[in-house]
Design a protein around this motif. Sequence first.
Motif, mmCIF file in Angstrom:
data_model
loop_
_atom_site.group_PDB
_atom_site.id
_atom_site.type_symbol
_atom_site.label_atom_id
_atom_site.label_comp_id
_atom_site.label_asym_id
_atom_site.label_seq_id
_atom_site.Cartn_x
_atom_site.Cartn_y
_atom_site.Cartn_z
ATOM 1 N N CYS A 1 2.130 1.893 15.085
ATOM 2 C CA CYS A 1 2.312 3.316 15.386
ATOM 3 C C CYS A 1 3.571 3.494 16.223
ATOM 4 C CB CYS A 1 1.081 3.831 16.146
ATOM 5 S SG CYS A 1 1.232 5.550 16.633
ATOM 6 N N PRO A 2 4.666 3.982 15.598
ATOM 7 C CA PRO A 2 5.897 4.201 16.377
ATOM 8 C C PRO A 2 5.653 5.271 17.437
ATOM 9 C CG PRO A 2 6.227 4.658 14.011
ATOM 10 C CD PRO A 2 4.768 4.474 14.224
ATOM 11 N N LYS A 3 6.269 5.099 18.601
ATOM 12 C CA LYS A 3 6.051 6.071 19.678
ATOM 13 C C LYS A 3 6.870 7.324 19.399
ATOM 14 C CE LYS A 3 4.568 4.788 23.708
ATOM 15 N NZ LYS A 3 4.378 4.277 25.085
ATOM 16 N N PRO A 4 6.198 8.478 19.205
ATOM 17 C CA PRO A 4 6.935 9.703 18.878
ATOM 18 C C PRO A 4 7.658 10.277 20.095
ATOM 19 C CG PRO A 4 4.542 10.100 18.841
ATOM 20 C CD PRO A 4 4.740 8.686 19.235
ATOM 21 N N GLY A 5 8.823 10.874 19.851
ATOM 22 C CA GLY A 5 9.638 11.427 20.931
ATOM 23 C C GLY A 5 9.306 12.863 21.265
ATOM 24 N N GLY A 6 8.470 13.506 20.432
ATOM 25 C CA GLY A 6 8.149 14.909 20.700
ATOM 26 C C GLY A 6 6.914 15.360 19.946
ATOM 27 N N ALA A 7 6.643 16.660 20.050
ATOM 28 C CA ALA A 7 5.460 17.283 19.434
ATOM 29 C C ALA A 7 4.180 16.614 19.929
ATOM 30 C CB ALA A 7 5.552 17.274 17.907
ATOM 31 N N PHE A 8 3.102 16.688 19.190
ATOM 32 C CA PHE A 8 1.874 16.012 19.636
ATOM 33 C C PHE A 8 1.139 15.364 18.470
ATOM 34 C CE2 PHE A 8 1.066 20.719 20.425
ATOM 35 C CZ PHE A 8 0.558 20.997 19.164
ATOM 36 N N TYR A 9 1.944 14.743 17.597
ATOM 37 C CA TYR A 9 1.396 13.996 16.470
ATOM 38 C C TYR A 9 1.949 12.580 16.501
ATOM 39 C CZ TYR A 9 0.640 18.724 14.778
ATOM 40 O OH TYR A 9 0.267 20.034 14.672
ATOM 41 N N ALA A 10 1.173 11.675 15.927
ATOM 42 C CA ALA A 10 1.665 10.322 15.716
ATOM 43 C C ALA A 10 1.240 9.888 14.324
ATOM 44 C CB ALA A 10 1.090 9.382 16.766
ATOM 45 N N MET A 11 2.100 9.084 13.688
ATOM 46 C CA MET A 11 1.755 8.503 12.395
ATOM 47 C C MET A 11 1.434 7.037 12.652
ATOM 48 S SD MET A 11 2.218 10.613 9.691
ATOM 49 C CE MET A 11 2.983 9.763 8.293
ATOM 50 N N ALA A 12 0.418 6.549 11.980
ATOM 51 C CA ALA A 12 0.069 5.139 12.150
ATOM 52 C C ALA A 12 -0.211 4.502 10.798
ATOM 53 C CB ALA A 12 -1.151 5.007 13.048
ATOM 54 N N GLU A 13 0.240 3.259 10.662
ATOM 55 C CA GLU A 13 -0.092 2.495 9.457
ATOM 56 C C GLU A 13 -1.311 1.649 9.786
ATOM 57 O OE1 GLU A 13 2.909 0.671 6.551
ATOM 58 O OE2 GLU A 13 2.249 -0.993 7.812
ATOM 59 N N LEU A 14 -2.303 1.714 8.916
ATOM 60 C CA LEU A 14 -3.551 0.988 9.155
ATOM 61 C C LEU A 14 -3.641 -0.223 8.227
ATOM 62 C CD1 LEU A 14 -6.037 4.026 9.308
ATOM 63 C CD2 LEU A 14 -4.699 3.013 11.167
ATOM 64 N N PRO A 15 -4.342 -1.252 8.663
ATOM 65 C CA PRO A 15 -4.489 -2.451 7.817
ATOM 66 C C PRO A 15 -5.547 -2.244 6.736
ATOM 67 C CG PRO A 15 -5.647 -2.767 9.890
ATOM 68 C CD PRO A 15 -5.012 -1.406 9.966
ATOM 69 N N VAL A 16 -5.298 -1.239 5.908
ATOM 70 C CA VAL A 16 -6.232 -0.915 4.820
ATOM 71 C C VAL A 16 -5.405 -0.628 3.566
ATOM 72 C CG1 VAL A 16 -7.985 0.071 6.367
ATOM 73 C CG2 VAL A 16 -6.241 1.563 5.361
ATOM 74 N N ASP A 17 -6.030 -0.734 2.412
ATOM 75 C CA ASP A 17 -5.302 -0.455 1.168
ATOM 76 C C ASP A 17 -5.130 1.038 0.958
ATOM 77 O OD1 ASP A 17 -4.851 -3.006 0.492
ATOM 78 O OD2 ASP A 17 -6.613 -3.207 -0.821
ATOM 79 N N SER A 18 -6.169 1.790 1.290
ATOM 80 C CA SER A 18 -6.116 3.233 1.082
ATOM 81 C C SER A 18 -6.595 3.939 2.340
ATOM 82 C CB SER A 18 -7.010 3.627 -0.105
ATOM 83 O OG SER A 18 -7.353 5.001 -0.009
ATOM 84 N N ALA A 19 -5.661 4.590 3.022
ATOM 85 C CA ALA A 19 -6.024 5.310 4.247
ATOM 86 C C ALA A 19 -7.027 6.415 3.913
ATOM 87 C CB ALA A 19 -4.770 5.900 4.898
ATOM 88 N N GLU A 20 -6.877 6.989 2.731
ATOM 89 C CA GLU A 20 -7.781 8.075 2.359
ATOM 90 C C GLU A 20 -9.223 7.574 2.234
ATOM 91 O OE1 GLU A 20 -6.224 10.903 -0.444
ATOM 92 O OE2 GLU A 20 -8.239 11.216 -1.240
ATOM 93 N N ASN A 21 -9.380 6.431 1.556
ATOM 94 C CA ASN A 21 -10.726 5.855 1.453
ATOM 95 C C ASN A 21 -11.292 5.521 2.833
ATOM 96 O OD1 ASN A 21 -10.512 6.062 -1.266
ATOM 97 N ND2 ASN A 21 -10.238 3.864 -1.658
ATOM 98 N N PHE A 22 -10.423 4.966 3.683
ATOM 99 C CA PHE A 22 -10.882 4.597 5.011
ATOM 100 C C PHE A 22 -11.296 5.840 5.811
ATOM 101 C CE2 PHE A 22 -9.889 3.812 9.554
ATOM 102 C CZ PHE A 22 -10.857 2.849 9.805
ATOM 103 N N CYS A 23 -10.487 6.902 5.721
ATOM 104 C CA CYS A 23 -10.790 8.150 6.447
ATOM 105 C C CYS A 23 -12.120 8.734 5.981
ATOM 106 C CB CYS A 23 -9.677 9.176 6.262
ATOM 107 S SG CYS A 23 -8.173 8.767 7.160
#
Lengths: 410, 410
Positions: A314-336
């Motif tokens: 998860c790169p540290k964002p410089g602004g706003a209040f969102y973060a993007m993260a890569e998860l160790p899963v094949d499909s983030a949607e399935n995991f969510c």
Amino acid sequence: MPFISKKGFAMPESPIRKLVPYAEAAIEAGNEVIHLNIGQPDIETPEVALQAIKNYDKKVIEYSHSAGFLSYRKGLAKYYQSKDLDVDYQDIIITNGGSEAILFAMMTCFNPEDELIVPEPFYANYNAFALEAGVILRPITTYLKDSYALPPIEDFRELINERTRGILICNPGNPTGYLYNEEELETLRKIVLAQDLFLFSDEVYREFCYDGRDHHSILSLEGLENHAIIVDSVSKRYSMCGARIGALVSKNKDVMSTAMKFAQARLSPPTLGQVAGEAALNTPDKYFEDVKAEYLSRRDILVDGLNSIQGVTCPKPGGAFYAMAELPVDSAENFCQWILDSYSYKGHTVMMAPAEGFYASPDLGTREVRLAYVLEKDKLKKAIEVLRNALEEYPKTLEAQSSAVDVRAI
Amino acid sequence: MPFISKKGFAMPESPIRKLVPYAEAAIEAGNEVIHLNIGQPDIETPEVALQAIKNYDKKVIEYSHSAGFLSYRKGLAKYYQSKDLDVDYQDIIITNGGSEAILFAMMTCFNPEDELIVPEPFYANYNAFALEAGVILRPITTYLKDSYALPPIEDFRELINERTRGILICNPGNPTGYLYNEEELETLRKIVLAQDLFLFSDEVYREFCYDGRDHHSILSLEGLENHAIIVDSVSKRYSMCGARIGALVSKNKDVMSTAMKFAQARLSPPTLGQVAGEAALNTPDKYFEDVKAEYLSRRDILVDGLNSIQGVTCPKPGGAFYAMAELPVDSAENFCQWILDSYSYKGHTVMMAPAEGFYASPDLGTREVRLAYVLEKDKLKKAIEVLRNALEEYPKTLEAQSSAVDVRAI
């Protein structure tokens, strides 16, 4: 029975919408869902704004001017001037949230089939407004490994053709939290001038820049008076998303007089929201100091927490209040879906936004999620704990599932 | 410098906008301008709505559901049920005023170049929304001599071709004040079913029907569940135009799920306006009795007054708070400008809306004006006095002008 329109059919659903039934099921199963999926802050609206609503003493809730209260526009111009931006009240149209400002800008500047370049991942509703205006969004991919920095100027040049009419950025960005630096804006300035394009900048998170870094508005870029259009909003700045007050700001007089025709057609922006928005201009500096400090510590809890989980980046964002993260899963949607549907840790689970919906290019972001750090720190800590354990558990479930399938397949 | 869009260029200006500088000049010259040109009532907003705003005690002005507060939709469904209309809360999407409801309906139902039949004269902003959605408005003319009654069914049949996808009425009408009777609605029902068209009805003036006549909603027409879409608003009903709260109502599930995607893209309707709108559902019946009685006596003062002026014809409208009048002049637009620019009577002048902008067919309505009776009775009486004298004076001015021209021409 008459058919609906092609446009209506093609309109995208919200990228998180299909997860809603799973979240509801999780709640029904007795779990508490920690909502990291939406940007609805729990931060209190400034007292001056709430008080202005309580003190509203008009006997008739009247239309305002189609461009918004004159007094509000004058006050807002002063706000921009306090940020060293040369904005006059005549350069401002108050809109129904930032959403309407984007739609007005697109309808004002582009013909159907015109192309608008947007760094991806981008705010998913840009797709919807583009579709409404008939505009084609051309994504220019930014990558998690680069912390979503703007690609080199050559990448833009490759995308530009005779249909290209503009570039749209969100600064700081939703969903990435990326804050553009001066060099990147200078790159954009050069491209825009060389190709005579419009440059739209969605600056609704302007107030939330961290680590001592400043926000640079495209309105400060030299020679872009006729090219630069900003989209603004009170929603996040004053935590009053429901006021539905935004603004379209540009020094281009043709753009403003044309956008005014769209504004006149819908009569006026909300009067009560404007009362709150105008009062909020008097929000004490202390409010922003406190809110920024709060978001900063939330960011660090979330981002450091995520990076402490094995396999998560998860790169540290410089602004706003969102973060993007890569998860160790094949499909983030399935995991969510799984984490809502089939998992809980100490009675808690987590709702996240799968990132695929923030990309226009196919097959990108499949392992990424967007998380909003708009909840209090304890909840974020709990969310990290849930995620850490869920990511340990998830592979076992998949294995069990695939064995089960194997058995059935025999 | 990049160009603006063709759509932006084609967007119509408000039909009264060009008169604004003349009204400002009249005020600067020390005259009082009586504004009969706009539908901003001076009627007080119901106390329950104003009180709800004062009592707003949330600490965060949050987004609502994209379709509006659930409690508000449920309350609004009850309101329709009290009018004997079969409406469930799931048939309702709360919008940013009636304006957004019309735009959502057009974008949901029609493809670019699809044709929508509208009785003219019609509310001028329909032109704007049609242009935004790429829809072609096909006017079917109604005439002052018929009090703007719906033309016979054959006239509709002549207009219908393979591109025709719907009919849009405003009932009671702006600008005509025309109230449709049951026979007319039955005619529309037959056409819509025979041709499988959508029927849109703008019913924002529903509450204001006079002379003991009832309002008939298209939602009460048998067999139109999948064809009928109504546009509604709190603006006029509760004299709270600035709340910017409207509604799209239909039993057609495809229409509603598609319109929901447009609603989700812009996040939510205004929260504070919804607070006022929901509270206004508890407005006592007495309020409407008083307001209707007030409008009725205003209508009679205005309409009877107009008809008492030589050469003026003004059919008595059955609903809303507008009247159309034919004036004994060649160009109503020139007269409307002259009366602001060059005339006053005892320190007063009158601003009216030239009717040409309410017609889509060329050269219609050139001698007509629209007048709104949303001002107190004394002002309306004064306006009649000004008009009576102005219409006596105007021909003399024209003669003097033409003699002057003759002299110069020699």
